[in-house]
Design an enzyme around this catalytic site. Structure first.
Site, PDB file in Angstrom:
ATOM      1  N   GLU A  75     104.956  81.777 -52.786  1.00 19.45           N
ATOM      2  CA  GLU A  75     104.508  80.225 -53.426  1.00 19.45           C
ATOM      3  C   GLU A  75     102.528  80.058 -52.628  1.00 19.45           C
ATOM      4  O   GLU A  75     102.501  79.407 -53.738  1.00 19.45           O
ATOM      5  CB  GLU A  75     104.977  79.142 -52.766  1.00 19.45           C
ATOM      6  CG  GLU A  75     106.188  78.640 -53.361  1.00 19.45           C
ATOM      7  CD  GLU A  75     107.657  77.423 -53.417  1.00 19.45           C
ATOM      8  OE1 GLU A  75     106.132  76.642 -54.201  1.00 19.45           O
ATOM      9  OE2 GLU A  75     108.045  77.114 -52.475  1.00 19.45           O
ATOM     10  N   HIS A  99     124.589  98.207 -45.248  1.00 25.12           N
ATOM     11  CA  HIS A  99     125.403  99.217 -46.604  1.00 25.12           C
ATOM     12  C   HIS A  99     125.201  99.033 -48.419  1.00 25.12           C
ATOM     13  O   HIS A  99     125.818  99.218 -48.679  1.00 25.12           O
ATOM     14  CB  HIS A  99     126.650  98.024 -46.518  1.00 25.12           C
ATOM     15  CG  HIS A  99     127.076  97.905 -45.042  1.00 25.12           C
ATOM     16  ND1 HIS A  99     128.406  98.217 -44.772  1.00 25.12           N
ATOM     17  CD2 HIS A  99     126.623  97.662 -43.782  1.00 25.12           C
ATOM     18  CE1 HIS A  99     128.665  98.390 -43.558  1.00 25.12           C
ATOM     19  NE2 HIS A  99     127.552  97.680 -42.694  1.00 25.12           N
ATOM     20  N   LYS A 121     108.842  72.898 -65.030  1.00 27.20           N
ATOM     21  CA  LYS A 121     109.427  71.564 -64.454  1.00 27.20           C
ATOM     22  C   LYS A 121     108.707  70.951 -66.072  1.00 27.20           C
ATOM     23  O   LYS A 121     109.535  69.651 -66.455  1.00 27.20           O
ATOM     24  CB  LYS A 121     108.493  70.691 -63.802  1.00 27.20           C
ATOM     25  CG  LYS A 121     109.347  71.311 -62.471  1.00 27.20           C
ATOM     26  CD  LYS A 121     108.804  70.669 -61.114  1.00 27.20           C
ATOM     27  CE  LYS A 121     109.600  71.176 -59.430  1.00 27.20           C
ATOM     28  NZ  LYS A 121     108.523  70.203 -58.636  1.00 27.20           N
TER      29      LYS A 121
END
Length: 366
Positions: free
Chosen positions: A237, A253, A347
């Protein structure tokens, strides 16, 4: 000779038009203010069987930080819910913290509606918006925090109230003592990485300079899992860059194999290892071995040594370093840290599907 841009306060200010750096510089004051505001919280609910923290983005990371800090302190399950709906087990014995700085986050409003329908115990932290209106309508306990900040900069006001709530509810101990040290350490970090600090003396400035155009990866462990995640979000951001985060021992892993096989591509990345002088021997061995393998591929690596004695001071002071680092990286890349145009566009586009309006309508009917 011209000053390096990160030592030129005027140039930093010129890029940082909305003053994101000031939230870093004044972080200790914001945390202290948040603690004062949170003292008005009253807890009148029975002890829950479990806790769910509801939120998105900068308002959800508080749940991850809370979960990591309480890992060896809280004897009930705590989950972070980043979704429109709560898990099926949410019921009257579930405490739901609803965290939305804006009070207008679609997913969080939907989960809040779910919490009401499930009969959960609910406590909201917000600065306003439809969420604040709904808490008043439904007589849900809430804490209103100061308005006017980017949600990611409001972390103190979203996190500290939840810590204090847990202590007032008798679910954890030692919050005030740990916050006291955290305030001191955050202030120290802010001075060490402030605008007038030379690059060679500032971890944030120096690391930003060396990361430059690479894709930053942040590796944490234990309580620093969520801290690494916060770094990644701040790079996204503030710095407007792709970034990633992982944590030990899990990354050994899977992730480690990916680095071993990429050759020249590795030079486009950099890795920050969050380190603690108190890290257990099994983690220390993993980090050192992993770092050695990565450096053979040409990866740039950095060790960030946390500061402080108590867990909360270590976590929050390291978060502040990441905040500074992401802002300085933005300056080096010639961008204003504050605007998040892609999120705003998304948005606005989502409003067209009518979901938000339906959620608000259902809240009114509930």
């Amino acid at each position: 000779m011209n000053k390096p841009i990160l030592e030129d306060v005027e140039k930093i200010r010129a890029f940082d038009k909305s003053g994101m750096i000031d939230f870093c510089i004044n972080a200790a004051s914001h945390y202290r203010n948040a603690a004062e505001i949170a003292q008005k919280i009253q807890v009148n609910t029975p002890k829950p069987d479990r806790i769910i923290v509801v939120g998105m983005g900068g308002s959800a990371i508080v749940g991850d930080l809370l979960k990591d800090w309480t890992r060896d302190k809280l004897n009930i399950h705590l989950e972070v819910n980043r979704d429109y709906h709560l898990p099926a087990y949410a019921d009257k014995n579930t405490l739901v913290f609803v965290s939305s700085y804006s009070g207008d986050t679609e997913e969080t409003l939907s989960a809040f509606l779910d919490a009401l329908n499930h009969g959960c115990m609910v406590f909201c932290v917000t600065s306003g918006g439809p969420l604040l209106d709904a808490t008043k309508t439904h007589k849900v306990p809430y804490l209103q925090v100061p308005v006017g900040m980017p949600p990611r900069a409001a972390l103190p006001y979203m996190l500290v109230p939840l810590l204090i709530y847990l202590q007032k509810a008798g679910l954890v101990n030692g919050v005030e003592d740990e916050l006291g040290e955290a305030f001191v350490m955050i202030e120290k970090i802010s001075k060490e990485n402030g605008l007038n600090t030379p690059m060679v003396e500032s971890f944030a400035k120096n690391t930003a300079y060396h990361i430059d155009d690479s894709v930053p990866c942040v590796y944490g462990f234990g309580v620093y899992r969520s801290v690494a995640q916060r770094f990644k979000q701040q790079f996204n951001e503030n710095s407007k860059t792709v970034a990633k985060w992982e944590y030990f021992p899990e990354l050994d892993h899977n992730e480690i194999v990916g680095w071993a096989g990429r050759g020249e591509q590795c030079r486009w990345f950099s890795v920050i290892f969050i380190r603690d002088t108190a890290e257990p021997i099994e983690i220390e061995t993993r980090i050192e071995t992993t770092k050695s393998l990565m450096e053979r591929t040409g990866l740039i690596t950095f060790d960030l040594e946390v500061q402080g004695e108590c867990t909360l001071a270590k976590m929050l002071s390291t978060v502040v370093i990441g905040d500074f680092l992401s802002v300085y990286l933005a300056i080096l890349r010639g961008v204003d840290p504050t605007p998040v145009l892609a999120i705003n566009y998304l948005k606005e586009a989502l409003k067209e599907n009518g979901i938000r309006d339906k959620i608000l309508s259902d809240l009114e009917k509930t």
